[in-house]
Design an enzyme around this catalytic site. Structure first.
Site, PDB file in Angstrom:
ATOM      1  N   LYS A 115      20.908  47.761  49.110  1.00 21.96           N
ATOM      2  CA  LYS A 115      21.227  48.936  48.303  1.00 21.96           C
ATOM      3  C   LYS A 115      21.320  48.517  46.834  1.00 21.96           C
ATOM      4  O   LYS A 115      22.284  47.896  46.420  1.00 21.96           O
ATOM      5  CB  LYS A 115      22.544  49.575  48.738  1.00 21.96           C
ATOM      6  CG  LYS A 115      22.916  50.798  47.903  1.00 21.96           C
ATOM      7  CD  LYS A 115      24.253  51.380  48.331  1.00 21.96           C
ATOM      8  CE  LYS A 115      24.638  52.559  47.432  1.00 21.96           C
ATOM      9  NZ  LYS A 115      24.894  52.149  46.035  1.00 21.96           N
ATOM     10  N   SER A 156      25.476  46.643  48.382  1.00 22.13           N
ATOM     11  CA  SER A 156      25.892  47.150  47.080  1.00 22.13           C
ATOM     12  C   SER A 156      26.664  46.107  46.280  1.00 22.13           C
ATOM     13  O   SER A 156      26.096  45.123  45.832  1.00 22.13           O
ATOM     14  CB  SER A 156      26.695  48.444  47.282  1.00 22.13           C
ATOM     15  OG  SER A 156      26.904  49.113  46.071  1.00 22.13           O
ATOM     16  N   ASP A 169      21.556  33.485  41.454  1.00 15.89           N
ATOM     17  CA  ASP A 169      20.668  33.316  40.306  1.00 15.89           C
ATOM     18  C   ASP A 169      21.147  32.230  39.355  1.00 15.89           C
ATOM     19  O   ASP A 169      20.337  31.547  38.731  1.00 15.89           O
ATOM     20  CB  ASP A 169      20.552  34.639  39.546  1.00 15.89           C
ATOM     21  CG  ASP A 169      19.470  35.542  40.114  1.00 15.89           C
ATOM     22  OD1 ASP A 169      18.876  35.182  41.154  1.00 15.89           O
ATOM     23  OD2 ASP A 169      19.220  36.616  39.528  1.00 15.89           O
TER      24      ASP A 169
END
Length: 463
Positions: free
Chosen positions: A340, A315, A326
């Protein structure tokens, strides 16, 4: 036909008002019928759904009436209603749950970081209760509870079919109380009993240490003020380093089950320059769509960062790892994360109970959905030198009724191939006696980079 008693007729009428077609719709339908015009398909479908809902609510109220008036023993109306709500939500994903008042109070305590219990993050896998991760430095961790363990029983009560809220409630309580867990683990020939004494679970969510000018910060979960504690810990490590900037940082998110989204955003923001996307969310039909971006203040210097993750990183942990990966701000090491990728909102109801409702999916800055897939490390580092990740590790994809991963678009650029250990790792006397293998690899990697900051190229994969 048996008539419903007055209280149930009133309750049913209130429910039906929420679902029945509006007066305007009925007038429009009547006009269409008298004029001979066809009813628009969308409106006809809605009317059909409303009629079906009416019938189902009437059936529900009738069953409640029969139980309340004819069951062999007096039935508790409140328990019947709570049970009906829980049963309804159990047809949805495993993160949408109803919490009775006592469980909801405990959930709110969780985010403050202190309660009485064992310190175990659990989930439901089919009809079983399994351990996602023991929280570091808690009675469960000290007793040897491991990720992937199955809780067969709690204080002699079988957990088969037990909901997670009930299991958590049984394990929590005043410090000093004894809880008997029956554990089944891969390699056990039969379940084993482990007695654990409850303690005050005070999670200091951020702890750090300095290794030859390189910081190691362990973030255990994301609760109130976690990002503030991170900033204070980084300042403390700089002071230990003689006031000089860190040569690098290991941000350790292993076995971090997540927590508050705003703290994950704040932590990501701390390592990114201004106006970069951190995470976006999208719900049904474009609702609950948001995008969180970094702000150009309180940003850490551009020292190299390694993020450590494993199957217990879930999460909010995955949001941080995905954002830094990224944007090429950090190298991700460890094993595949939990996966998740859904967003829950918590709603407090009138009687003190709570509803945790899944409302959206979240996406990394480059549009990757983490749901079911998780974050893939840049370098796979096993828990032990030469070892492999245990097969019986529970991830999102193993949970009953979990959301399936979205289909990968044909235009999506494949993620770079995951690599093994970084090349050119050299032994470092500072880490020579270190038993934590992934931490040793991360520190050796950062030490080998030298004084100049190093970056991983930004990923080009999209959703």
């Amino acid at each position: 036909m048996t008539r419903l008693p007055q209280p149930w007729r009133a309750a049913l009428a209130a429910l039906l008002l929420l679902s029945a077609p509006s007066a305007a719709d009925e007038k429009s339908k009547a006009g269409a019928r008298t004029s001979g015009a066809a009813v628009p398909p969308g409106r006809a479908e809605r009317a059909e759904r409303d009629d079906a809902t009416y019938r189902q609510l009437e059936l529900f109220a009738r069953v409640l009436s029969y139980v309340e008036n004819n069951y062999v023993e007096p039935a508790d109306r409140e328990q019947l209603i709570h049970g009906a709500i829980q049963g309804m939500l159990e047809t949805l994903d495993p993160h949408t749950v109803y919490m009775p008042p006592e469980v909801f109070r405990e959930m709110k305590i969780d985010t403050s970081g202190e309660w009485g219990g064992l310190g175990i993050e659990i989930a439901r896998k089919g009809e079983r209760i399994v351990v996602v991760a023991p929280i570091d430095d808690t009675p469960a961790a000290r007793a040897g509870i491991k990720a992937g363990d199955e809780l067969v029983g709690i204080d002699g009560e079988p957990t088969q079919g037990m909901d997670v809220g009930r299991a958590m409630q049984k394990m929590r309580g005043p410090a000093g109380g004894r809880v008997l867990l029956t554990i089944m683990r891969q390699g056990f020939s039969a379940p084993r009993e482990i007695a654990i004494i409850r303690d005050h679970i005070r999670i200091v969510s951020v702890e750090g240490a300095l290794h030859g000018g390189i910081g190691h910060v362990k973030v255990k979960n994301f609760q109130d003020r976690t990002d503030l504690y991170l900033r204070k810990e980084l300042d403390r490590l700089r002071a230990l380093n003689g006031g000089k900037e860190l040569r690098g940082l290991v941000l350790d998110l292993r076995n971090n089950p997540g927590g508050l989204l705003d703290q994950a955003v704040a932590m990501s923001d701390r390592f990114l320059p201004g106006n970069l996307p951190i995470v976006s969310t999208r719900g049904r039909d474009g609702r609950n769509a948001t995008e969180e971006r970094s702000k150009d203040r309180d940003t850490e210097k551009d020292y190299p960062v390694v993020v450590l993750v494993n199957a217990g990183s879930a999460s909010a942990s995955e949001i941080v790892a995905g954002a830094l990966q990224d944007h090429g701000r950090a190298v991700i090491m460890g094993t595949q994360t939990f996966g998740k990728g859904s967003v829950q909102t918590v709603i407090e109801l009138e009687d003190g109970s709570g509803l945790k409702l899944t409302i959206a999916r979240y996406y990394t800055p480059k549009g990757r959905s983490i749901q079911e897939r998780g974050i893939t490390p840049d370098y796979v580092v096993p828990d032990e030198q030469g070892g492999k990740t245990p097969r019986e590790v529970v991830r999102e994809k193993d949970l009953q009724r979990h959301f399936r991963a979205e289909p990968v678009a044909t235009t999506e650029t494949p993620s770079p191939a995951t690599r093994g250990l970084p090349e050119g790792l050299k032994d470092w006397d500072v880490t020579a006696g270190m038993k934590d293998y992934p931490l040793k690899v991360a520190l050796d990697y950062l030490n080998g980079l030298g004084p100049a900051p190093a970056r991983v190229p930004a990923r080009t994969s999209g959703r």
